[in-house]
Design a protein around this motif. Structure first.
Motif, PDB file in Angstrom:
ATOM      1  N   LYS A 208     -11.695  54.598  76.350  1.00  0.00           N
ATOM      2  CA  LYS A 208     -12.401  54.072  75.652  1.00  0.00           C
ATOM      3  C   LYS A 208     -12.932  52.729  75.599  1.00  0.00           C
ATOM      4  CE  LYS A 208     -12.114  57.886  72.227  1.00  0.00           C
ATOM      5  NZ  LYS A 208     -11.508  58.302  70.696  1.00  0.00           N
ATOM      6  N   VAL A 209     -13.844  52.250  76.222  1.00  0.00           N
ATOM      7  CA  VAL A 209     -14.166  50.839  76.254  1.00  0.00           C
ATOM      8  C   VAL A 209     -15.553  50.464  76.103  1.00  0.00           C
ATOM      9  CG1 VAL A 209     -12.356  50.608  78.434  1.00  0.00           C
ATOM     10  CG2 VAL A 209     -14.958  51.312  78.906  1.00  0.00           C
ATOM     11  N   ASP A 210     -16.059  49.369  76.128  1.00  0.00           N
ATOM     12  CA  ASP A 210     -17.271  48.799  75.696  1.00  0.00           C
ATOM     13  C   ASP A 210     -18.111  49.021  77.092  1.00  0.00           C
ATOM     14  OD1 ASP A 210     -19.377  47.034  75.451  1.00  0.00           O
ATOM     15  OD2 ASP A 210     -18.618  46.281  73.974  1.00  0.00           O
ATOM     16  N   GLU A 211     -19.019  50.065  76.940  1.00  0.00           N
ATOM     17  CA  GLU A 211     -19.701  50.358  77.996  1.00  0.00           C
ATOM     18  C   GLU A 211     -20.470  49.197  78.617  1.00  0.00           C
ATOM     19  OE1 GLU A 211     -19.067  52.967  80.275  1.00  0.00           O
ATOM     20  OE2 GLU A 211     -17.689  53.894  78.606  1.00  0.00           O
ATOM     21  N   GLU A 212     -21.217  48.663  77.846  1.00  0.00           N
ATOM     22  CA  GLU A 212     -21.900  47.445  78.244  1.00  0.00           C
ATOM     23  C   GLU A 212     -20.987  46.300  78.769  1.00  0.00           C
ATOM     24  OE1 GLU A 212     -24.800  43.724  76.237  1.00  0.00           O
ATOM     25  OE2 GLU A 212     -24.113  45.384  75.181  1.00  0.00           O
ATOM     26  N   PHE A 213     -19.860  45.992  78.397  1.00  0.00           N
ATOM     27  CA  PHE A 213     -18.899  45.062  79.154  1.00  0.00           C
ATOM     28  C   PHE A 213     -18.556  45.708  80.156  1.00  0.00           C
ATOM     29  CE2 PHE A 213     -14.776  43.366  80.075  1.00  0.00           C
ATOM     30  CZ  PHE A 213     -14.822  42.000  79.844  1.00  0.00           C
ATOM     31  N   LYS A 214     -18.163  46.860  80.371  1.00  0.00           N
ATOM     32  CA  LYS A 214     -17.701  47.476  81.704  1.00  0.00           C
ATOM     33  C   LYS A 214     -18.735  47.546  82.662  1.00  0.00           C
ATOM     34  CE  LYS A 214     -16.119  51.995  83.631  1.00  0.00           C
ATOM     35  NZ  LYS A 214     -15.478  53.442  83.166  1.00  0.00           N
ATOM     36  N   ALA A 215     -20.232  47.806  82.163  1.00  0.00           N
ATOM     37  CA  ALA A 215     -21.312  47.543  83.300  1.00  0.00           C
ATOM     38  C   ALA A 215     -21.517  46.249  83.902  1.00  0.00           C
ATOM     39  CB  ALA A 215     -22.663  48.095  82.558  1.00  0.00           C
ATOM     40  N   LYS A 216     -21.283  45.278  83.119  1.00  0.00           N
ATOM     41  CA  LYS A 216     -21.176  43.718  83.539  1.00  0.00           C
ATOM     42  C   LYS A 216     -19.973  43.467  84.526  1.00  0.00           C
ATOM     43  CE  LYS A 216     -24.188  42.240  79.777  1.00  0.00           C
ATOM     44  NZ  LYS A 216     -24.169  41.348  78.365  1.00  0.00           N
ATOM     45  N   ASN A 217     -18.919  43.955  84.140  1.00  0.00           N
ATOM     46  CA  ASN A 217     -17.726  43.677  84.751  1.00  0.00           C
ATOM     47  C   ASN A 217     -17.149  44.948  85.462  1.00  0.00           C
ATOM     48  OD1 ASN A 217     -17.073  40.647  83.669  1.00  0.00           O
ATOM     49  ND2 ASN A 217     -17.998  42.256  81.747  1.00  0.00           N
ATOM     50  N   PRO A 218     -17.749  45.581  86.277  1.00  0.00           N
ATOM     51  CA  PRO A 218     -17.256  46.945  86.875  1.00  0.00           C
ATOM     52  C   PRO A 218     -15.903  47.001  87.591  1.00  0.00           C
ATOM     53  CG  PRO A 218     -18.984  45.983  88.236  1.00  0.00           C
ATOM     54  CD  PRO A 218     -18.768  45.443  86.858  1.00  0.00           C
ATOM     55  N   ASP A 219     -15.676  45.671  88.319  1.00  0.00           N
ATOM     56  CA  ASP A 219     -14.462  45.502  88.986  1.00  0.00           C
ATOM     57  C   ASP A 219     -13.151  45.422  88.218  1.00  0.00           C
ATOM     58  OD1 ASP A 219     -16.002  45.328  91.415  1.00  0.00           O
ATOM     59  OD2 ASP A 219     -15.785  43.086  91.449  1.00  0.00           O
ATOM     60  N   VAL A 224      -6.090  50.946  87.992  1.00  0.00           N
ATOM     61  CA  VAL A 224      -5.393  51.737  86.832  1.00  0.00           C
ATOM     62  C   VAL A 224      -4.408  50.731  86.118  1.00  0.00           C
ATOM     63  CG1 VAL A 224      -5.679  53.880  88.032  1.00  0.00           C
ATOM     64  CG2 VAL A 224      -3.759  52.807  88.405  1.00  0.00           C
ATOM     65  N   VAL A 225      -3.875  49.739  86.771  1.00  0.00           N
ATOM     66  CA  VAL A 225      -3.046  48.696  86.072  1.00  0.00           C
ATOM     67  C   VAL A 225      -3.898  47.658  85.395  1.00  0.00           C
ATOM     68  CG1 VAL A 225      -1.379  47.024  86.264  1.00  0.00           C
ATOM     69  CG2 VAL A 225      -1.098  48.954  87.807  1.00  0.00           C
ATOM     70  N   TYR A 260     -10.865  43.518  78.201  1.00  0.00           N
ATOM     71  CA  TYR A 260     -11.693  44.637  78.612  1.00  0.00           C
ATOM     72  C   TYR A 260     -12.913  44.800  77.642  1.00  0.00           C
ATOM     73  CZ  TYR A 260      -7.714  45.022  81.823  1.00  0.00           C
ATOM     74  OH  TYR A 260      -6.918  44.694  82.618  1.00  0.00           O
ATOM     75  N   GLY A 261     -13.292  43.885  76.938  1.00  0.00           N
ATOM     76  CA  GLY A 261     -14.462  44.036  75.942  1.00  0.00           C
ATOM     77  C   GLY A 261     -14.153  44.138  74.613  1.00  0.00           C
ATOM     78  N   ALA A 262     -12.698  44.197  74.315  1.00  0.00           N
ATOM     79  CA  ALA A 262     -12.410  44.524  72.930  1.00  0.00           C
ATOM     80  C   ALA A 262     -12.293  43.100  72.220  1.00  0.00           C
ATOM     81  CB  ALA A 262     -10.717  45.157  72.947  1.00  0.00           C
ATOM     82  N   ASP A 263     -12.405  42.967  71.000  1.00  0.00           N
ATOM     83  CA  ASP A 263     -12.271  41.783  70.428  1.00  0.00           C
ATOM     84  C   ASP A 263     -10.923  40.845  70.430  1.00  0.00           C
ATOM     85  OD1 ASP A 263     -13.507  39.928  67.799  1.00  0.00           O
ATOM     86  OD2 ASP A 263     -11.253  39.922  67.653  1.00  0.00           O
ATOM     87  N   LYS A 264     -10.962  39.810  70.947  1.00  0.00           N
ATOM     88  CA  LYS A 264      -9.825  39.242  71.509  1.00  0.00           C
ATOM     89  C   LYS A 264      -8.936  38.739  70.171  1.00  0.00           C
ATOM     90  CE  LYS A 264     -12.357  36.794  75.191  1.00  0.00           C
ATOM     91  NZ  LYS A 264     -12.824  35.550  75.748  1.00  0.00           N
TER      92      LYS A 264
END
Length: 282
Positions: A208-219, A224-225, A260-264
């Protein structure tokens, strides 16, 4: 008693945008007033912000970061070559004993001759800083576990820099192929600073990740690590800490390179809360 500290690197953009005082004002609310300064320029504005954070929130600096490149080449931390005086002055101003290199000096993937030259320069700064009552520490990543003539580069450097301290990062030890709680035993009385981050094996399709953040940072999501909050991954954190106590470690420094997009702030609070559940608090 070991103290739990926060590494400021993750908040470098927030510090630029909001100012160091605003960012550091939140640290006591998530569980620590101890900070290792990294990726922060030692400008008059930042020094003033640090002083204000110390006065109003009791923030204590436990280490400063430096680089053994020129100011022109050092992108992230103050240059020991060109900004030596301000590093020393800041350390004295805030009662800091430890100066750490965010990465090993020079070309660690180079020849034995290059590594020896880098270590010679390192030893020169070890002695210069010692004159001011300061200790120089070297921080590892996984790349220092490359082998040269059958020996890890980190072990070559350890032998060639006998008076340097180390800031071992347990995540990168694991990624380098060694067992952290065993490998750190090689640094007895040279490990005042220990970097804690957990090592998570993720399921890219189920996370479960922030999809907007994932779209901007796909790499970031191809491997998996993943970096993880303390206690949320696979490392034997409690065993690592108990071993570190026998080695003279003074500070357990939480560093999570990516959330990974979660609040720091939430991520660091989770690490501190999980350490408390293990029995480790400030």
């Amino acid at each position: 008693m070991q103290k739990i500290a926060i590494q400021s690197m993750l908040f470098r953009n927030e510090i630029i945008e909001q100012g160091i005082f605003e960012v550091f004002s939140k640290f006591p609310t998530i569980g620590s007033k101890y900070v290792e300064l990294s990726m922060v320029a030692l400008t008059k504005e930042n020094i003033a912000g640090l002083k204000k954070a110390r006065e109003e929130f009791g923030i204590e600096l436990i280490a400063l970061s430096g680089a053994m490149q020129s100011k022109e080449k050092s992108k992230f931390n103050p240059s020991l070559i060109d900004e030596y005086d301000i590093i020393v002055e800041t350390a004295k101003e805030f009662g800091v004993e430890h100066i750490r290199l965010g990465s090993f000096p020079g070309n660690i993937g180079g020849t034995r001759a290059q590594i020896e030259d880098d270590c010679k320069r390192t030893n020169e700064y070890v002695e210069k800083l010692k004159e001011h009552g300061l200790k120089l520490h070297l921080h590892n990543h996984h790349r220092e576990f490359m082998k040269l003539d059958g020996k890890y580069v980190i072990d070559i450097v350890k032998d060639l820099c006998p008076d340097a301290g180390f800031e071992i990062d347990v995540f990168w030890v694991q990624r380098g192929g060694e067992t952290p709680q065993e490998y750190i035993k090689n640094f007895a009385n040279r490990l005042d600073l220990l970097h804690l981050k957990d090592y998570k094996i993720a399921h890219p399709r189920l996370d479960k990740v922030d999809e907007e953040f994932k779209a901007k940072n796909p790499d970031l999501f191809n491997d998996v690590v993943r970096f993880a909050e303390i206690g949320e991954g696979n490392l034997h954190i409690k065993e690592i800490i108990e071993v570190s106590k026998t080695l003279g470690t003074k500070y357990l420094i939480i560093e999570q390179d990516q959330t990974y997009g979660a609040d720091k702030y939430d991520c660091y609070k989770k690490s501190i809360d999980n350490l408390a559940k293990m029995g480790y608090t400030n």
